[in-house]
Design an enzyme around this catalytic site. Structure first.
Site, PDB file in Angstrom:
ATOM      1  N   ASP A 144      23.645 -12.095   3.377  1.00  0.00           N
ATOM      2  CA  ASP A 144      23.789 -12.984   2.226  1.00  0.00           C
ATOM      3  C   ASP A 144      25.249 -13.148   1.815  1.00  0.00           C
ATOM      4  O   ASP A 144      25.682 -14.244   1.467  1.00  0.00           O
ATOM      5  CB  ASP A 144      22.973 -12.454   1.048  1.00  0.00           C
ATOM      6  CG  ASP A 144      23.127 -13.328  -0.183  1.00  0.00           C
ATOM      7  OD1 ASP A 144      22.838 -14.540  -0.085  1.00  0.00           O
ATOM      8  OD2 ASP A 144      23.543 -12.807  -1.230  1.00  0.00           O
TER       9      ASP A 144
ATOM     10  N   MET B 207       8.909   4.458   5.076  1.00  0.00           N
ATOM     11  CA  MET B 207       8.986   3.077   4.589  1.00  0.00           C
ATOM     12  C   MET B 207      10.176   2.884   3.656  1.00  0.00           C
ATOM     13  O   MET B 207      10.810   1.830   3.660  1.00  0.00           O
ATOM     14  CB  MET B 207       7.685   2.675   3.894  1.00  0.00           C
ATOM     15  CG  MET B 207       6.489   2.591   4.839  1.00  0.00           C
ATOM     16  SD  MET B 207       6.775   1.552   6.296  1.00  0.00           S
ATOM     17  CE  MET B 207       7.079  -0.019   5.537  1.00  0.00           C
ATOM     18  N   GLU B 208      10.493   3.904   2.878  1.00  0.00           N
ATOM     19  CA  GLU B 208      11.644   3.810   1.980  1.00  0.00           C
ATOM     20  C   GLU B 208      12.944   3.713   2.770  1.00  0.00           C
ATOM     21  O   GLU B 208      13.837   2.925   2.426  1.00  0.00           O
ATOM     22  CB  GLU B 208      11.665   5.003   1.023  1.00  0.00           C
ATOM     23  CG  GLU B 208      10.606   4.946  -0.064  1.00  0.00           C
ATOM     24  CD  GLU B 208       9.167   5.221   0.391  1.00  0.00           C
ATOM     25  OE1 GLU B 208       8.244   5.001  -0.413  1.00  0.00           O
ATOM     26  OE2 GLU B 208       8.955   5.640   1.556  1.00  0.00           O
TER      27      GLU B 208
ATOM     28  N   LEU C 193       0.797  -1.223   0.000  1.00  0.00           N
ATOM     29  CA  LEU C 193       0.000   0.000   0.000  1.00  0.00           C
ATOM     30  C   LEU C 193       0.830   1.275   0.000  1.00  0.00           C
ATOM     31  O   LEU C 193       0.304   2.365   0.218  1.00  0.00           O
ATOM     32  CB  LEU C 193      -0.960  -0.015   1.193  1.00  0.00           C
ATOM     33  CG  LEU C 193      -1.922  -1.214   1.200  1.00  0.00           C
ATOM     34  CD1 LEU C 193      -2.768  -1.223   2.457  1.00  0.00           C
ATOM     35  CD2 LEU C 193      -2.790  -1.231  -0.050  1.00  0.00           C
ATOM     36  N   CYS C 194       2.123   1.162  -0.264  1.00  0.00           N
ATOM     37  CA  CYS C 194       2.987   2.344  -0.357  1.00  0.00           C
ATOM     38  C   CYS C 194       2.814   3.020  -1.709  1.00  0.00           C
ATOM     39  O   CYS C 194       2.653   2.363  -2.731  1.00  0.00           O
ATOM     40  CB  CYS C 194       4.455   1.942  -0.185  1.00  0.00           C
ATOM     41  SG  CYS C 194       4.910   1.602   1.508  1.00  0.00           S
ATOM     42  N   HIS C 195       2.896   4.343  -1.691  1.00  0.00           N
ATOM     43  CA  HIS C 195       2.826   5.116  -2.930  1.00  0.00           C
ATOM     44  C   HIS C 195       4.171   5.069  -3.642  1.00  0.00           C
ATOM     45  O   HIS C 195       5.214   5.148  -2.992  1.00  0.00           O
ATOM     46  CB  HIS C 195       2.490   6.580  -2.622  1.00  0.00           C
ATOM     47  CG  HIS C 195       1.127   6.777  -2.070  1.00  0.00           C
ATOM     48  ND1 HIS C 195       0.840   6.639  -0.736  1.00  0.00           N
ATOM     49  CD2 HIS C 195      -0.040   7.082  -2.680  1.00  0.00           C
ATOM     50  CE1 HIS C 195      -0.446   6.861  -0.543  1.00  0.00           C
ATOM     51  NE2 HIS C 195      -1.008   7.130  -1.703  1.00  0.00           N
TER      52      HIS C 195
END
EC number: 4.6.1.17
Length: 175
Positions: free
Chosen positions: A146, A131-132, A93-95
Site C-alpha cells: 500500500d 493464524m496470528e 473461527l479463530c479464538h
C-alpha cells in the site's frame, strides 16, 4: 531370447479408515468453532514469513526513507502487530487470544530485491497462534504494498507460510 514379464505390484486395498478430521466442520458439515476448554494452557509459539518483491529502485526508496507516505517499514511493522492482535475479528473461527508477545521483523534484501517479513507470536493458552503469525505477516506485506504502490504497481507478495510452531499436543513443527 524371451522377455521376462514386468513385475507388477499388487493393488493396494482401499482404506476404510477415514483421514484426519477437519476440526472446524461439524458432523452435519456446518462450520463451527472448536471447543478448547478441556485443553491445558501451555506456552505456544508460531513463526511465519513472507516476501514483498519489487524493483531495486523501489527498495532503495524504502531503505533511504524517501517514500512519499513515510516510514514504510515502521508502519508495516506496527500494522502486522495490530493485525496479530485482531486475528479473531478477521478469521471467522479463530479464538480471541491474549497474546503475550508479537514481533514483526522486516529485512530489506537487495538480492530479492524486496523485503523479507517475519512474525513471531507467543501465547500461554489452550490453542496455537499460527493464524496470528500468518495474519501479522500478511498485513505487514499488504502495508508495504500500500505504501509503495504509487511508485510501482508490479510489486508481488509471495511465499507467506508457517516456518515453525512450538507447543500444544502436536508438538514442534518446522518447515
Amino acid at each position: 531370447m524371451a522377455r521376462k514379464p514386468a513385475k507388477t505390484k499388487p493393488a493396494k486395498a482401499k482404506s476404510t479408515k477415514p483421514g484426519p478430521a477437519l476440526t472446524h466442520i461439524g458432523a452435519s458439515g456446518e462450520a463451527r468453532m472448536v471447543d478448547v476448554s478441556a485443553k491445558p494452557a501451555t506456552e505456544r509459539l508460531a513463526v511465519a514469513e513472507g516476501r514483498v518483491l519489487m524493483t531495486k529502485a523501489t527498495l532503495d526508496l524504502i531503505v533511504s526513507g524517501n517514500a512519499k507516505k513515510g516510514d514504510v517499514l515502521g508502519t508495516a511493522r506496527i500494522a502486522g502487530i495490530m493485525a496479530a492482535k485482531r486475528t479473531s475479528e478477521l478469521i471467522p473461527l479463530c479464538h480471541p487470544l491474549a497474546l503475550s508477545k508479537v514481533t514483526v521483523d522486516i529485512e530489506p534484501d537487495a538480492k530479492l530485491p524486496g523485503c523479507l517479513v517475519r512474525a513471531s507470536v507467543k501465547v500461554t493458552g489452550p490453542t496455537g497462534v499460527e493464524m496470528e503469525a500468518l495474519t501479522a505477516v500478511s498485513v505487514a506485506c499488504l502495508t508495504i504494498y500500500d505504501m509503495i504502490k504509487a511508485v510501482e504497481r508490479g510489486v508481488r507478495i509471495e511465499g507467506i507460510h508457517l516456518v515453525e510452531k512450538l507447543g500444544g499436543k502436536s508438538g514442534h513443527y518446522r518447515a
